[in-house]
Design an enzyme around this catalytic site. Structure first.
Site, PDB file in Angstrom:
ATOM      1  N   HIS A 168       0.828  -1.208   0.000  1.00 22.49           N
ATOM      2  CA  HIS A 168       0.000   0.000   0.000  1.00 22.49           C
ATOM      3  C   HIS A 168       0.860   1.255   0.000  1.00 22.49           C
ATOM      4  O   HIS A 168       0.837   2.044  -0.943  1.00 22.49           O
ATOM      5  CB  HIS A 168      -0.957   0.019   1.192  1.00 22.49           C
ATOM      6  CG  HIS A 168      -2.008   1.085   1.079  1.00 22.49           C
ATOM      7  ND1 HIS A 168      -1.731   2.429   1.271  1.00 22.49           N
ATOM      8  CD2 HIS A 168      -3.317   1.006   0.778  1.00 22.49           C
ATOM      9  CE1 HIS A 168      -2.829   3.126   1.079  1.00 22.49           C
ATOM     10  NE2 HIS A 168      -3.823   2.292   0.789  1.00 22.49           N
ATOM     11  N   GLU A 184       0.958   3.821  -3.010  1.00 25.89           N
ATOM     12  CA  GLU A 184       1.338   5.159  -2.564  1.00 25.89           C
ATOM     13  C   GLU A 184       2.774   5.131  -2.050  1.00 25.89           C
ATOM     14  O   GLU A 184       3.300   4.075  -1.708  1.00 25.89           O
ATOM     15  CB  GLU A 184       0.412   5.637  -1.442  1.00 25.89           C
ATOM     16  CG  GLU A 184      -1.049   5.773  -1.813  1.00 25.89           C
ATOM     17  CD  GLU A 184      -1.888   6.252  -0.642  1.00 25.89           C
ATOM     18  OE1 GLU A 184      -1.309   6.711   0.371  1.00 25.89           O
ATOM     19  OE2 GLU A 184      -3.130   6.174  -0.726  1.00 25.89           O
ATOM     20  N   HIS A 197      -7.964  -1.796  -3.949  1.00 22.07           N
ATOM     21  CA  HIS A 197      -6.671  -1.535  -4.584  1.00 22.07           C
ATOM     22  C   HIS A 197      -6.271  -2.668  -5.527  1.00 22.07           C
ATOM     23  O   HIS A 197      -5.753  -2.418  -6.621  1.00 22.07           O
ATOM     24  CB  HIS A 197      -5.581  -1.340  -3.521  1.00 22.07           C
ATOM     25  CG  HIS A 197      -5.677  -0.035  -2.808  1.00 22.07           C
ATOM     26  ND1 HIS A 197      -5.666   1.184  -3.476  1.00 22.07           N
ATOM     27  CD2 HIS A 197      -5.781   0.256  -1.488  1.00 22.07           C
ATOM     28  CE1 HIS A 197      -5.753   2.155  -2.590  1.00 22.07           C
ATOM     29  NE2 HIS A 197      -5.834   1.624  -1.384  1.00 22.07           N
TER      30      HIS A 197
END
Length: 270
Positions: free
Chosen positions: A151, A183, A216
């Site tokens: 993530h 990210e 995601h």
């Protein structure tokens, strides 16, 4: 290292089994949620006789599920309910991957008057990282171009340190593997290496470094938009393994952290 916050305990509190609260970010993806049932079953089997409860750290997810008629709770709500029941001893086990922003939000909840301990996130120490590398071995073929999907955090670079350390540990062991993140660091630059490799081999495999394969994975990684990881790599075939929550070796790491937290709580009550 497990954290503990203790209040003076009475004799009855010293014999009270602690409530166990498993804390995850949460997901609103219907097909992804069964992993929580699997983890819950494993926890209830291992900790038979204990009160096992759940909390999510994403209020956005909690509110979204509520609109669908699905009731979930945040940490504050679980704590308030346990107070009403007269429970004084609580062990929280984070199901987050790194001790980042979501983990900190649990530790920051007001626990005054309670005997509390916090189990570490999955990758808190160097030993944890080594254990995770071993646990992922069953999902990795050394010859297969592979992307481990993390993530990451765009706003707090310090929370990416464990992901970078993980990448530095696992990538030398598997030359056809990279760690990338939605990210922060290490970001999506590593995908270019896999793009080249997949042109030769024709396939790419994604391995979620996430407890649940939710939005995601479905959209950022395996989606059909032009900026999805699958589209960036452009392999003839893209496959994705199950999320961390289905991996018993990963759950063993979490439960070992929970055991350590329970011991810390017991020592604080002694």
């Amino acid at each position: 290292m497990s954290m503990t916050v203790s209040a003076p305990a009475t004799a009855s509190e010293n014999t009270e089994k602690p409530a166990i609260v498993l804390v995850a970010f949460g997901t609103s993806v219907d097909t992804a949620r069964p992993v929580f049932d699997y983890i819950n079953d494993k926890a209830c089997e291992r900790y038979a006789g204990y009160d096992v409860q759940w909390a999510f750290t994403s209020q956005f997810i909690i509110d979204k599920l509520k609109k669908q008629g699905i009731v979930t709770r945040n940490v504050e709500e679980v704590v308030a309910d346990l107070r009403k029941q007269g429970k004084k001893n609580i062990v929280f086990q984070s199901l987050h991957v790194v001790p980042g922003q979501e983990y900190r939000s649990v530790v920051d909840v007001d626990m005054h008057g309670l005997n509390v301990a916090f189990g570490d996130a999955l990758m808190t120490s160097a030993a944890d990282i080594a254990a995770v590398v071993d646990a992922l071995g069953k999902d990795i073929d050394a010859q297969q171009p592979t992307v481990i999907v993390a993530h990451g955090n765009d706003h707090h670079s310090e929370f990416n340190q464990q992901l970078v350390a993980f990448a530095k540990t696992i990538e030398p062991q598997y030359p056809n593997l990279v760690v990338a993140s939605v990210e922060g660091q290490p970001g999506i630059t590593p995908l270019q290496k896999i793009k080249v490799l997949s042109e030769e081999i024709g396939t790419v495999k994604f391995v979620p470094l996430m407890i649940v394969a939710g939005d995601h994975i479905m959209n950022d990684v395996m989606g059909d938009e032009e900026d999805s990881w699958k589209k960036i790599i452009q392999a003839d075939k893209s496959v994705c393994s199950q999320s961390l929550g289905w991996n018993d070796a990963i759950l063993e790491i979490y439960f070992n952290h929970l055991d350590q937290a329970m011991q810390t709580l017991e020592e604080g009550r002694g």
